[in-house]
Write an enzyme that holds these catalytic residues in place. Sequence first.
Site, PDB file in Angstrom:
ATOM      1  N   PRO A  73     -38.197   7.564  40.899  1.00 20.43           N
ATOM      2  CG  PRO A  73     -39.205   5.932  39.575  1.00 20.43           C
ATOM      3  CD  PRO A  73     -38.382   7.184  39.496  1.00 20.43           C
ATOM      4  CG  ASP A  74     -36.979   4.484  47.167  1.00 20.26           C
ATOM      5  OD1 ASP A  74     -37.049   3.236  47.102  1.00 20.26           O
ATOM      6  OD2 ASP A  74     -36.184   5.075  47.912  1.00 20.26           O
ATOM      7  CG  ASN A 125     -24.189   3.318  40.878  1.00 21.21           C
ATOM      8  OD1 ASN A 125     -23.823   2.155  40.920  1.00 21.21           O
ATOM      9  ND2 ASN A 125     -25.457   3.652  40.681  1.00 21.21           N
ATOM     10  CE  LYS A 168     -19.481  15.012  22.455  1.00 19.66           C
ATOM     11  NZ  LYS A 168     -18.304  14.944  21.651  1.00 19.66           N
TER      12      LYS A 168
HETATM   13  N1  CTP Z   1     -33.626   1.859  46.024  1.00 18.73           N
HETATM   14  C1  CTP Z   1     -34.644   1.782  45.109  1.00 18.73           C
HETATM   15  N2  CTP Z   1     -34.947   2.868  44.342  1.00 18.73           N
HETATM   16  C2  CTP Z   1     -34.259   4.031  44.485  1.00 18.73           C
HETATM   17  C3  CTP Z   1     -33.207   4.114  45.427  1.00 18.73           C
HETATM   18  C4  CTP Z   1     -32.910   2.998  46.177  1.00 18.73           C
HETATM   19  O1  CTP Z   1     -35.267   0.731  44.985  1.00 18.73           O
HETATM   20  N3  CTP Z   1     -34.576   5.066  43.723  1.00 18.73           N
HETATM   21  C5  CTP Z   1     -33.363   0.671  46.856  1.00 18.73           C
HETATM   22  C6  CTP Z   1     -32.009   0.019  46.615  1.00 18.73           C
HETATM   23  O2  CTP Z   1     -32.113  -0.988  45.616  1.00 18.73           O
HETATM   24  C7  CTP Z   1     -31.708  -0.578  47.976  1.00 18.73           C
HETATM   25  C8  CTP Z   1     -32.349   0.406  48.950  1.00 18.73           C
HETATM   26  O3  CTP Z   1     -33.357   1.083  48.202  1.00 18.73           O
HETATM   27  O4  CTP Z   1     -32.345  -1.815  48.167  1.00 18.73           O
HETATM   28  C9  CTP Z   1     -31.444   1.393  49.580  1.00 18.73           C
HETATM   29  O5  CTP Z   1     -30.748   2.081  48.606  1.00 18.73           O
HETATM   30  P1  CTP Z   1     -29.813   3.283  48.998  1.00 18.73           P
HETATM   31  O6  CTP Z   1     -29.268   3.896  47.750  1.00 18.73           O
HETATM   32  O7  CTP Z   1     -28.852   2.831  50.047  1.00 18.73           O
HETATM   33  O8  CTP Z   1     -30.886   4.224  49.690  1.00 18.73           O
HETATM   34  P2  CTP Z   1     -31.367   5.674  49.420  1.00 18.73           P
HETATM   35  O9  CTP Z   1     -32.836   5.686  49.577  1.00 18.73           O
HETATM   36  O10 CTP Z   1     -30.830   6.166  48.124  1.00 18.73           O
HETATM   37  O11 CTP Z   1     -30.760   6.446  50.648  1.00 18.73           O
HETATM   38  P3  CTP Z   1     -29.501   7.434  50.792  1.00 18.73           P
HETATM   39  O12 CTP Z   1     -29.153   7.931  49.413  1.00 18.73           O
HETATM   40  O13 CTP Z   1     -30.009   8.471  51.687  1.00 18.73           O
HETATM   41  O14 CTP Z   1     -28.422   6.583  51.412  1.00 18.73           O
END
Ligand code: CTP
Length: 397
Positions: free
Chosen positions: A306-307, A213, A290
Amino acid sequence: MARILLIIGGGIAAYKAAELVRHARKGGHEVTPVLTDGAQHFVTPMSLAALAESPVYTSLWDLKDEVEMGHIELSRAADHVLVCPATAGLIAKMAAGLATDLATTLLLATDKPVTVAPAMNVRMWEHPATQRNIAQLRADGINVLDPDEGPMACGEFGPGRLPDPEAILAALPLGDATTPPLAGAEGPLTGKHVLVTAGPTHEPIDPVRVLANKSSGKQGFAIAQAAAAAGARVTLIAGPVSLPTPFGVSRIDVTTAQEMHDAVMTSLPADVAVMVAAVADWRPQPSDKKLKKGDGPLELKFSSNPDILATLGEHPDRPGLLIGFAAETHDVIENAKGKRERKKADWIVANDVSGDVMGGDRNTIHLVTADRVDDWEEATKHAVAQKLIDRISDTIS
Ligand code: CTP
């Protein structure tokens, strides 16, 4: 209060050195300016002497100066040496260890920490010789700041502009109550561990391709830098970016979201976590060979990553202050409020990324906390970082 030996190189940005002297004096620092011959074509010793309220030095061969304060003594009387603006020529001389005038002699003779703030035309900055010299200075332990990107005096556009005087001063490891102190020294965040994630993640598709990204990492790096300057021990977990490590920060480089997650978890406990990274929510199952054109049309199968922020929100070692970012293109505040609750963060720093925020040097943010939303004025990413670190310091101290 610190004593700064300010070496001013001969570039158009030299006039900004005058502004920097004013800021430094306001912050209670002593500044001793040294001008190269070139610098004197852009600013006069007289105006700098007036702003700095100090003698100004220009020549190695001034008998009176040399008798009163020899150049070796001058190079060591300061707490910190700042080269601003550092021209391509001055940087080249520093990298080669040349002592051809007072400025370069002082730089070779000093035993004090040195910070270099480069400013030059974009082609000169990008020239392999300059990049080689910059790498040499960094290898020599010099704190080299990144130039800002934008329109230049010469009519071109790109990296090479001198950062704002406030950003330069914030990047200096100076010890005092009114400006950020030496990383690891006394400051509002001394004794605190601050964990920062920054940049994008790259999710491999095959051995040569990734899903990425547009995150540049600049905002996260600026926050790590401001936290270190406020005295914190800082762990910066960075996705693939080409930014230099801020002074006094310990950095862990990662590529994928899973690696970033693992690095964050092993870096706990932390007093504050600021999750600035743009983490990929999904990862494809990578092919070990590839992919060939003939393999198309391509179908990728994704599984969720993982979030990291949400994991920290529920972690037994949850940082005392947990801050997330929310990059949004629409319904900015509503989305940020939802994320704050869902991920159990204390604050969400929301920014509208529908413009050219990603990769740029400025940011407009809204700080969403449990009971209110503060709208901050558009500012440089360094200024946003400093304001956030001030707010963090006020909250946890
Ligand atoms: N984040 C994270 N791990 C992920 C995705 C997001 O730690 N896998 C954290 C980012 O570093 C940021 C926050 O969560 O601090 C929000 O990230 P964002 O990409 O805006 O949120 P998403 O949960 O991906 O929500 P959406 O895609 O629905 O906007």
